[in-house]
Design a protein around this motif. Structure first.
Motif, PDB file in Angstrom:
ATOM      1  N   UNK A  34       2.949  30.096  56.540  1.00 38.66           N
ATOM      2  CA  UNK A  34       1.864  29.319  57.133  1.00 38.66           C
ATOM      3  C   UNK A  34       2.189  27.840  57.217  1.00 38.66           C
ATOM      4  N   UNK A  82       0.548  36.763  47.296  1.00 40.83           N
ATOM      5  CA  UNK A  82       0.753  36.019  48.535  1.00 40.83           C
ATOM      6  C   UNK A  82      -0.568  35.406  49.008  1.00 40.83           C
ATOM      7  N   UNK A  83      -1.645  36.160  48.893  1.00 40.57           N
ATOM      8  CA  UNK A  83      -2.953  35.640  49.284  1.00 40.57           C
ATOM      9  C   UNK A  83      -3.278  34.391  48.484  1.00 40.57           C
ATOM     10  N   UNK A  96       6.642  30.510  59.553  1.00 41.84           N
ATOM     11  CA  UNK A  96       5.610  31.417  60.048  1.00 41.84           C
ATOM     12  C   UNK A  96       5.032  32.255  58.904  1.00 41.84           C
ATOM     13  N   UNK A  97       5.907  32.784  58.076  1.00 41.87           N
ATOM     14  CA  UNK A  97       5.487  33.611  56.952  1.00 41.87           C
ATOM     15  C   UNK A  97       4.633  32.838  55.960  1.00 41.87           C
ATOM     16  N   UNK A 101       5.912  40.124  56.536  1.00 41.90           N
ATOM     17  CA  UNK A 101       6.654  40.597  55.374  1.00 41.90           C
ATOM     18  C   UNK A 101       8.157  40.600  55.635  1.00 41.90           C
ATOM     19  N   UNK A 113       3.093  36.843  64.111  1.00 41.01           N
ATOM     20  CA  UNK A 113       2.951  36.445  62.720  1.00 41.01           C
ATOM     21  C   UNK A 113       3.880  37.287  61.848  1.00 41.01           C
ATOM     22  N   UNK A 149      -1.272  31.481  49.744  1.00 41.64           N
ATOM     23  CA  UNK A 149      -1.681  30.900  51.015  1.00 41.64           C
ATOM     24  C   UNK A 149      -3.030  30.211  50.925  1.00 41.64           C
ATOM     25  N   UNK A 150      -3.892  30.708  50.048  1.00 39.61           N
ATOM     26  CA  UNK A 150      -5.230  30.141  50.075  1.00 39.61           C
ATOM     27  C   UNK A 150      -5.371  28.951  49.154  1.00 39.61           C
ATOM     28  N   UNK A 151      -4.414  28.740  48.272  1.00 36.43           N
ATOM     29  CA  UNK A 151      -4.658  27.627  47.367  1.00 36.43           C
ATOM     30  C   UNK A 151      -3.435  26.808  46.992  1.00 36.43           C
ATOM     31  N   UNK A 152      -2.295  27.097  47.615  1.00 34.53           N
ATOM     32  CA  UNK A 152      -1.136  26.317  47.203  1.00 34.53           C
ATOM     33  C   UNK A 152      -0.666  25.367  48.301  1.00 34.53           C
TER      34      UNK A 152
END
Lengths: 246, 246
Positions: A202, A154-155, A199-200, A88, A85, A158-161
DNA sequence: CGGCTTCTTGATCTCGATCAATCAGCGTGG
DNA sequence: CCACGCTGATTGATCGAGATCAAGAAGCCG
């Protein structure tokens, strides 16, 4: 060892001083006076340049130093049971290894994406010096805090975009980082592959490709291989902020 | 102000000393000698307990202090154009506000999830004291580094794990944090709603519910409202690590 | 020039979001 | 104390974004 090598190494070592480094205004010694900077300079270890694919740090190795990127770029890869994974990317003036202080081993392997030079800063020396130099200490706190904040960004990403918002965000982030370093924010070359980007972020490689195609059609970003041209920065930023349509 | 209030406040202030705090072995003063701990104690500001839904920190407010959670729990919510995103949960002994040092404002609003008490630590005083106490300085670096590392774990989670792996991971993380604090790692009460969990993990509330149902069927985790019972920790950990089937 | 890897494009399938409805708590006030 | 209303939680049905599978195209280096 032939003279020419010695001479060039000497030249490199000489030029590799913070005082003459074009990045010093972005890097750790940013807030230091000239005299203090010399003290800081004294604890830094120069390193031979890394070639593409070389590892600067191996996952699990004992933590000893942080590294400031001088030129080139790196990626941090965390391997968990064969599953790799990309966590960064590091560009010049950024610090590598701050996430290892806590449990004393580096949490991931850090590879050079191209020919890359770094300054090694032994952490025990850095800590000791930070006792004497409040500006250095604060700068170190700030660097870590900034990384925390970037990670939180970044979180959120990844979690909402959605996929295209992620890509747009990735480009605006790179663009801003280049701008700060005095390079063009509109036109640059990616040092990482599509695979690394996917990969970065997701996303599958295919999705990255498709979205680049869409961006190009819409006249937002033009890519040719690894060359990037941002054609409509405002639209890109709107996309990145979740403005579904641009 | 009636005497009883004064008296109880005095009692609270008195008990709120690191030396007598049951969390001191997990918190910032962890590595300090008793005499040093008193110095540390002196810079801490006590706070009246927060009630459920109270905000400890407002997004955008100027950064002045970090906070150590003493009891209860909090969530950090980042609001971007009306879009709310839960970025973190904080349990006792954890530090809130480290991500604000860099740009001098707090990046999100921090709400109490239940009745919660915190210790306020003004950052300028902390920084000054960290100059004198190397152990404190190192502990501060370590706290930030740990948070960085946790965030990277979370990034990995969000960018490459499926919904049930995320849920499993969330539970093992909570479980470990309770264990470290001397509570049962198998049985605990969630202070956050399903909505908060879903938002944090990048999942819809309905998905959270469904996965809990599945866990229960499989005899891995039993939930009744906000009560959680981990029945098969090994299976849960296998799930969290991407072992698709358990 | 062949043998790589990396990148792009197309077709299909799946996981989880979304929409919709019901149910369970739980604090409030009559 | 209980009925009411509100918010939070569960369950079901449908739909779509993006993963996956499959096949070419384009670089890239020995």
């Amino acid at each position: 060892m032939p003279d020419t090598v010695l001479a060039s190494r000497h030249a490199r070592l000489h030029e590799a001083r913070c005082r003459t480094c074009s990045l010093s205004s972005l890097c750790l010694p940013l807030a230091l006076e000239l005299s203090d900077m010399d003290q800081f300079d004294a604890i830094i270890r120069r390193r031979a340049p890394l070639k593409k694919h070389d590892a600067l740090i191996h996952q699990g190795a004992p933590f000893t130093s942080v590294f400031a990127v001088r030129s080139g770029s790196l990626k941090q890869v965390i391997n968990e049971k064969g599953d790799e994974q990309v966590a960064n990317f590091y560009l010049p003036s950024e610090l590598v290894g701050l996430d290892a202080i806590d449990d004393t081993t580096y949490p991931g392997t850090v590879y050079a994406l191209e020919t890359t030079t770094v300054c090694e800063i032994p952490f025990d020396r850095l800590d000791a010096l930070s006792e004497k130099l409040p500006e250095l200490r604060v700068q170190l706190y700030r660097s870590m805090s900034k990384e925390l904040r970037d990670d939180r960004r970044m979180l959120r990403l990844l979690s909402s975009k959605a996929a295209d918002e992620r890509m747009a965000s990735f480009f605006t982030s790179l663009s801003n980082r280049f701008r700060r370093r005095g390079y063009s924010p509109y036109s640059f070359r990616l040092s990482m592959s599509r695979g690394d980007i996917g990969n970065y972020l997701g996303l599958a490689v295919e999705t990255v490709s498709r979205i680049l195609g869409r961006f190009q059609q819409r006249g937002v970003v033009a890519t040719a291989g690894r060359e990037v041209n941002i054609l409509d920065m405002a639209a890109l930023e709107r996309l990145a902020e979740g403005g579904g349509d641009a």
